[in-house]
Scaffold this motif. Structure first.
Motif, PDB file in Angstrom:
ATOM      1  N   UNK A   1     108.538  26.559  34.615  1.00 31.81           N
ATOM      2  CA  UNK A   1     108.801  27.244  33.362  1.00 31.81           C
ATOM      3  C   UNK A   1     108.731  28.749  33.610  1.00 31.81           C
ATOM      4  N   UNK A   2     109.668  29.490  33.025  1.00 32.35           N
ATOM      5  CA  UNK A   2     109.684  30.944  33.186  1.00 32.35           C
ATOM      6  C   UNK A   2     108.953  31.610  32.033  1.00 32.35           C
ATOM      7  N   UNK A   3     108.744  32.901  32.167  1.00 27.62           N
ATOM      8  CA  UNK A   3     108.075  33.661  31.111  1.00 27.62           C
ATOM      9  C   UNK A   3     108.828  33.604  29.792  1.00 27.62           C
ATOM     10  N   UNK A   4     110.145  33.412  29.835  1.00 34.13           N
ATOM     11  CA  UNK A   4     110.958  33.432  28.624  1.00 34.13           C
ATOM     12  C   UNK A   4     111.171  32.052  28.013  1.00 34.13           C
ATOM     13  N   UNK A   5     110.741  30.998  28.692  1.00 35.20           N
ATOM     14  CA  UNK A   5     110.902  29.647  28.156  1.00 35.20           C
ATOM     15  C   UNK A   5     109.801  29.376  27.149  1.00 35.20           C
ATOM     16  N   UNK A   6     110.181  28.878  25.990  1.00 30.14           N
ATOM     17  CA  UNK A   6     109.168  28.599  24.976  1.00 30.14           C
ATOM     18  C   UNK A   6     108.444  27.298  25.298  1.00 30.14           C
ATOM     19  N   UNK A   7     107.187  27.269  24.917  1.00 30.72           N
ATOM     20  CA  UNK A   7     106.336  26.109  25.129  1.00 30.72           C
ATOM     21  C   UNK A   7     106.288  25.264  23.865  1.00 30.72           C
ATOM     22  N   UNK A   8     106.003  24.000  24.033  1.00 33.76           N
ATOM     23  CA  UNK A   8     105.717  23.128  22.899  1.00 33.76           C
ATOM     24  C   UNK A   8     104.215  23.182  22.631  1.00 33.76           C
ATOM     25  N   UNK A   9     103.816  22.679  21.493  1.00 34.77           N
ATOM     26  CA  UNK A   9     102.382  22.629  21.169  1.00 34.77           C
ATOM     27  C   UNK A   9     101.630  21.802  22.207  1.00 34.77           C
ATOM     28  N   UNK A  10     102.224  20.722  22.673  1.00 31.41           N
ATOM     29  CA  UNK A  10     101.569  19.883  23.686  1.00 31.41           C
ATOM     30  C   UNK A  10     101.419  20.628  25.006  1.00 31.41           C
ATOM     31  N   UNK A  11     102.440  21.371  25.407  1.00 31.63           N
ATOM     32  CA  UNK A  11     102.341  22.158  26.637  1.00 31.63           C
ATOM     33  C   UNK A  11     101.266  23.222  26.497  1.00 31.63           C
ATOM     34  N   UNK A  12     101.182  23.847  25.339  1.00 34.43           N
ATOM     35  CA  UNK A  12     100.141  24.844  25.115  1.00 34.43           C
ATOM     36  C   UNK A  12      98.758  24.204  25.192  1.00 34.43           C
ATOM     37  N   UNK A  13      98.606  23.015  24.628  1.00 34.90           N
ATOM     38  CA  UNK A  13      97.309  22.331  24.638  1.00 34.90           C
ATOM     39  C   UNK A  13      96.811  22.107  26.062  1.00 34.90           C
ATOM     40  N   UNK A  14      97.719  21.919  26.992  1.00 36.75           N
ATOM     41  CA  UNK A  14      97.349  21.710  28.394  1.00 36.75           C
ATOM     42  C   UNK A  14      96.801  22.976  29.045  1.00 36.75           C
ATOM     43  N   UNK A  15      97.001  24.125  28.413  1.00 36.17           N
ATOM     44  CA  UNK A  15      96.528  25.393  28.977  1.00 36.17           C
ATOM     45  C   UNK A  15      95.009  25.514  28.936  1.00 36.17           C
ATOM     46  N   UNK A  16      94.358  24.710  28.092  1.00 33.18           N
ATOM     47  CA  UNK A  16      92.905  24.722  28.046  1.00 33.18           C
ATOM     48  C   UNK A  16      92.313  26.005  27.483  1.00 33.18           C
ATOM     49  N   UNK A  17      92.804  26.423  26.330  1.00 34.94           N
ATOM     50  CA  UNK A  17      92.295  27.623  25.666  1.00 34.94           C
ATOM     51  C   UNK A  17      91.628  27.221  24.349  1.00 34.94           C
ATOM     52  N   UNK A  18      90.354  26.856  24.391  1.00 36.44           N
ATOM     53  CA  UNK A  18      89.696  26.310  23.193  1.00 36.44           C
ATOM     54  C   UNK A  18      89.536  27.302  22.046  1.00 36.44           C
ATOM     55  N   UNK A  19      89.613  28.607  22.323  1.00 34.41           N
ATOM     56  CA  UNK A  19      89.488  29.607  21.256  1.00 34.41           C
ATOM     57  C   UNK A  19      90.767  29.752  20.440  1.00 34.41           C
ATOM     58  N   UNK A  20      91.858  29.116  20.889  1.00 34.55           N
ATOM     59  CA  UNK A  20      93.176  29.340  20.329  1.00 34.55           C
ATOM     60  C   UNK A  20      93.726  28.077  19.678  1.00 34.55           C
ATOM     61  N   UNK A  21      94.455  28.270  18.578  1.00 38.02           N
ATOM     62  CA  UNK A  21      95.120  27.156  17.900  1.00 38.02           C
ATOM     63  C   UNK A  21      96.609  27.461  17.763  1.00 38.02           C
ATOM     64  N   UNK A  22      97.392  26.395  17.719  1.00 36.56           N
ATOM     65  CA  UNK A  22      98.846  26.505  17.546  1.00 36.56           C
ATOM     66  C   UNK A  22      99.150  26.396  16.064  1.00 36.56           C
ATOM     67  N   UNK A  23      99.875  27.363  15.535  1.00 35.48           N
ATOM     68  CA  UNK A  23     100.263  27.323  14.123  1.00 35.48           C
ATOM     69  C   UNK A  23     101.533  28.142  13.943  1.00 35.48           C
ATOM     70  N   UNK A  24     102.530  27.556  13.309  1.00 33.22           N
ATOM     71  CA  UNK A  24     103.769  28.261  12.960  1.00 33.22           C
ATOM     72  C   UNK A  24     104.429  28.935  14.165  1.00 33.22           C
ATOM     73  N   UNK A  25     104.586  28.190  15.256  1.00 31.37           N
ATOM     74  CA  UNK A  25     105.244  28.696  16.470  1.00 31.37           C
ATOM     75  C   UNK A  25     104.592  29.956  17.030  1.00 31.37           C
TER      76      UNK A  25
END
Length: 101
Positions: A1-25
């Motif tokens: 994945x490149x810097x310009x490719x958008x992630x899905x919520x599931x892909x973001x969840x794999x990043x392991x950032x517990x302080x962060x939540x996905x909301x409204x893209x």
């Protein structure tokens, strides 16, 4: 994945950032600074990192918290750039003794 490719919520969840939540893209963190001075120090550190990356978050500093929103407007969603900056912001928050709420 490149810097310009958008992630899905599931892909973001794999990043392991517990302080962060996905909301409204976008990804969001609510950081409990405890006082305004700590929040301001954190905002300044975030600003320096954002400028170095040429990637600018939405910041809302209030007593006693800081809300952060990250999204890559040029890509139309969350990208690896957002994940990298979120990780840096979480590290800075930990350095300042700031937790998420």
């Amino acid at each position: 994945m490149t810097d310009d490719s958008t992630l899905t919520a599931d892909q973001f969840a794999e990043a392991g950032l517990p302080d962060w939540t996905w909301r409204d893209d976008a990804i969001h963190a609510h950081l409990e600074t405890g006082d305004f001075a700590t929040g301001l120090r954190l905002v300044n550190r975030i600003g320096e990192a954002a400028e170095a990356m040429n990637h600018h978050p939405d910041l809302d500093l209030r007593y006693p918290h800081l809300d952060v929103r990250l999204s890559s407007h040029d890509a139309g969603g969350v990208t690896d750039r957002d994940v990298r900056l979120a990780r840096t912001i979480s590290e800075y928050a930990a350095d300042e003794g700031v937790g998420s709420g």
